[in-house]
Design a protein around this motif. Sequence first.
Motif, short mmCIF file in Angstrom:
data_model
loop_
_atom_site.label_atom_id
_atom_site.label_comp_id
_atom_site.label_asym_id
_atom_site.label_seq_id
_atom_site.Cartn_x
_atom_site.Cartn_y
_atom_site.Cartn_z
N LEU A 110 0.74 -1.19 0.07
CA LEU A 110 0.13 -0.21 -0.07
C LEU A 110 0.76 1.40 -0.06
CD1 LEU A 110 -3.07 -0.85 2.36
CD2 LEU A 110 -2.97 -0.73 0.14
N THR A 111 0.36 2.27 -0.53
CA THR A 111 1.28 3.50 -0.65
C THR A 111 0.30 5.03 -0.26
OG1 THR A 111 2.78 4.67 -1.94
CG2 THR A 111 0.77 4.05 -3.05
N ARG A 112 0.86 5.94 -0.14
CA ARG A 112 0.30 7.23 0.41
C ARG A 112 -0.16 7.79 -1.04
NH1 ARG A 112 1.31 11.77 -0.70
NH2 ARG A 112 0.25 13.45 0.46
N ASP A 149 -3.22 12.83 -3.27
CA ASP A 149 -2.49 13.26 -4.50
C ASP A 149 -3.49 13.02 -5.76
OD1 ASP A 149 -0.08 14.05 -3.32
OD2 ASP A 149 0.87 12.20 -3.61
N GLN A 169 -5.99 15.36 -6.08
CA GLN A 169 -5.72 16.63 -6.56
C GLN A 169 -5.69 16.71 -7.95
OE1 GLN A 169 -2.13 17.56 -3.89
NE2 GLN A 169 -3.60 18.41 -2.15
N ARG A 185 -1.26 7.62 -14.70
CA ARG A 185 -0.57 8.83 -14.78
C ARG A 185 0.35 9.16 -13.55
NH1 ARG A 185 -4.95 10.82 -17.22
NH2 ARG A 185 -5.56 12.23 -15.09
N ASN A 186 0.00 8.40 -12.47
CA ASN A 186 0.73 8.93 -11.45
C ASN A 186 1.48 7.57 -10.72
OD1 ASN A 186 -0.21 12.01 -10.32
ND2 ASN A 186 -1.96 10.78 -11.20
N ASN A 187 1.61 6.53 -11.58
CA ASN A 187 2.35 5.55 -11.16
C ASN A 187 1.97 4.66 -10.09
OD1 ASN A 187 4.42 3.98 -12.20
ND2 ASN A 187 5.87 4.63 -10.80
N ILE A 188 0.53 4.78 -9.80
CA ILE A 188 0.17 4.15 -8.66
C ILE A 188 -0.97 2.93 -9.33
CG2 ILE A 188 -1.68 4.36 -6.98
CD1 ILE A 188 -0.78 7.09 -6.37
N ARG A 240 0.45 3.27 7.93
CA ARG A 240 -0.63 3.95 7.29
C ARG A 240 -0.66 5.24 7.76
NH1 ARG A 240 0.33 0.59 4.84
NH2 ARG A 240 1.17 2.11 3.71
N ARG A 241 -1.28 6.22 6.99
CA ARG A 241 -1.16 7.76 7.36
C ARG A 241 -2.85 8.21 7.16
NH1 ARG A 241 4.45 9.58 4.00
NH2 ARG A 241 5.25 7.72 4.99
N TRP A 292 6.48 4.47 -16.57
CA TRP A 292 5.88 5.82 -16.08
C TRP A 292 6.20 6.87 -16.78
CZ3 TRP A 292 6.95 8.81 -11.04
CH2 TRP A 292 5.94 9.50 -10.75
N ASN A 304 3.24 9.19 -19.16
CA ASN A 304 2.94 10.53 -18.81
C ASN A 304 3.84 11.64 -19.44
OD1 ASN A 304 2.46 12.78 -17.34
ND2 ASN A 304 2.41 11.70 -15.21
N GLN A 355 6.52 9.30 1.04
CA GLN A 355 5.63 8.71 -0.03
C GLN A 355 4.81 9.71 -0.72
OE1 GLN A 355 3.44 5.21 1.81
NE2 GLN A 355 5.19 3.79 1.36
N GLN A 385 3.61 11.90 -4.74
CA GLN A 385 3.76 12.30 -6.04
C GLN A 385 5.29 13.16 -6.03
OE1 GLN A 385 2.58 11.23 -8.93
NE2 GLN A 385 1.94 10.11 -7.68
N GLU A 393 5.93 6.70 12.65
CA GLU A 393 5.62 5.96 11.49
C GLU A 393 6.87 5.49 10.61
OE1 GLU A 393 3.11 8.61 9.72
OE2 GLU A 393 1.36 8.18 10.84
#
Lengths: 376, 423
Positions: free
Chosen positions: A32-34, A38, A41, A91-94, A110-111, B107, B111, B169, B171, B417
Amino acid sequence: MSEGIGEFRESQPLTLGVELELQLLSRRDFDLTRGATDLMQALDYDERFGEIKLEITESMIEVSTQPQATVAGIAADLAGLRETLVALCRRNNIALCGGGTHAFHRWPERRICPGERFDAIYQRYGYLAKQFTVFGQHVHVGVTSADDAIWLTQALGEYVPAFIALSAASPFVDGVDTLFQSARLNAVSAFPLSGQCPPLADWADFLDHFRLLQDCGIAKSIKDLYWDVRPKPEYGTVEIRVCDTPLSIERATALAALAQSLCRYLLRERPAFDAEGLRHVARYNKFQACRYGREAQLSEPAARRQRPLREWLDALLVTLAGDAEALGCGNWLRTLAERGAPSDADWLRATWERERNMNDVVRTASERWMGEGDAS
Amino acid sequence: METLNAYARALWESTQERLFFLPPFPDQIDTLALFGLLLVVGLLAGEWLRARFGFPKMVGYVLAGTLFGPSLLGWISVEALTQARPIADAALGLLLMEAGRRLDLRWLLGNPALLRATAADVLLSFVAIYFFAWLLVGLSPGWAAATAAVTMASAPAVVLLTVEESSAQGQVTERVILHTAIATAVSFVLFALVLGFVHAELSADWINAVAHPLWVAVGAALIAWGTARLTLLVAARLPKRSLAQVFVLVAMALLAVGVARMLAVPVFLTLFVMGALLAFDDRRQTLAYTQLPEAHWLLAIILFVIVGASLPWREFTWLTALQALGLLLVRAAAKTGAAYFGNRNLPPAKRLWVGLGIQPLSATAVFMAYEIAALYPEVGRSALLLPLFAAAIMEIAGPVLCRLALVRAGETAGDGEKKGGIA
């Protein structure tokens, strides 16, 4: 009207809405990532298929369809939402993924998402809020009156194991096989207002009950009730909240078809149900469905016996076939009845057996959700 | 220091007459002892600065090296620096390999805004620095090109360690890493070409002007290809993410470092290409999830202490310092402009944070500068003082700016964290 609960907004009968909580993953290791804020937005989207919004932690994102009269409408909205979100994520590499739990993430990492409501939940529930990084499907079904909403909320209680077994997609937690088909609900059950709705006669009775919770400082708004099935007055719906997010939008659509057909059947037939008896076995039956999925043994208090869930489910799907055809979603309901098709939990276990690596399990599940690679 | 040394030597030699088992007076500190000392000194300085001022720990490591290095106290001698160079090469090699593994072309190609931003970063940085060094500082075109090739890229080691230390972490973090990896790749290509220009300019020797860049580029590519293939071949026989795979990854990286050193091929170039090939060739995700062990921080401390000690503070002049500052300003404008106007699909504030995050300039630039300077020591050293001073300033400021960008972007973890870094 009780403060914290708005007027019950009547809606068209049996209209549907589906919410899915989805996993946001790093494309490097599929942990999992944050990424949620992003993505929000960067989102440039006119909401034609429904909403995309934040959830409690930054590794989750929620999509919800427009209210739809038919299951076909839900399928179209989910496809549109998936396409929109997949393009945004690329586009956001997720990477994006379904499933009820992430197979190996570490919850302390986790945040919490920014926002007053999320911060209040974190302050109130502490680490439980981070452990709540689990992913569910909620199905809303429209009802024409507040009293019907309460009646349906009660009547649906008996069918909770069916939704759990058919959606189960969370066998792995912390990188290990839990032996559960759906381990997600164990994270939900830690919350004090989770579980079955208490026996209630009608809307007035519900308001009394809610005032009691408010007066005792237990709940402030309806959002504090984490019941398996709950009324949602601002939408004019009953919300079924026990499903794992499946690994595909097709399964999510089929579960919506089950909800719509079942509610039509219940509202049409108004079968008697034993609320008091159900109270004694509800938690056990729910555990059985979470632990064993279709192989569960359900307790029937009236007959004082156990019955295989598979047998009960087959009979239920036969019963609902006519309602499904009348609603135009028979084809979707039949996909749930198909024998031999593995459940999502079984598919994840089979992937683990093949790959022997949790990163690859999540990668393959993500490719399936995003329509990439062989998994799709 | 010398008096103390002479006294100790006299005492030792007088004792040696009676105790025949004693070895000759040790003229040089043992490599392991040096390793231990650099580690402790760097670690303490890093931890103190972090606790006292909230600076990234790398700043402390560099300051410790600068303080104890030949330019100031002289406790780390020039000989000791030479002795410790293999450790620095290993540390930089591992970090560059990691940077190469982060070269995410999929990526980039998916993009267009990001492609524009990174292309603009590379192009504007090189052109701006080249013209600054040529027209304003007055370097010859060859040395101006060398200066631009050496300083155009962000510092992969600083960026990766800062991201890891702050568990960032998001963008901004991802784009800072990608900008850095792309600019590093281009700067290495230009570095090889510049070697030819320098030969042509200084010796009119066309054989070396052609052969040397080829030796560097082809040598690095062959070593990288061979070791990357071997790494994947061996790792495929081991469980994914296992400790054994980590050991294979590190061992093969050290093998590549060693072979590159033997053949006088730049270590940083070889390891970067090896990392990139490991990422591109790994179709079965054999090593995709295997990460460097926490122990790479041990090597990173040594690396930054050595880099700090290698900075040419003895040759400090106000003029060079001003020129270096000018170079950094021009470079900052080019990078920030590219990040701001290129990354159109990010909110404006985040584009600025990307621009700030890619400012570091560090170990790779220093090593590249010394590599080129060593070709013609009589002119190279003075001609490359400009990039070395720019690197010296950014050794201190770079990690702080990068960390600031990640914090302001809201992408770093709270204290509870964090999982990256040490302590």
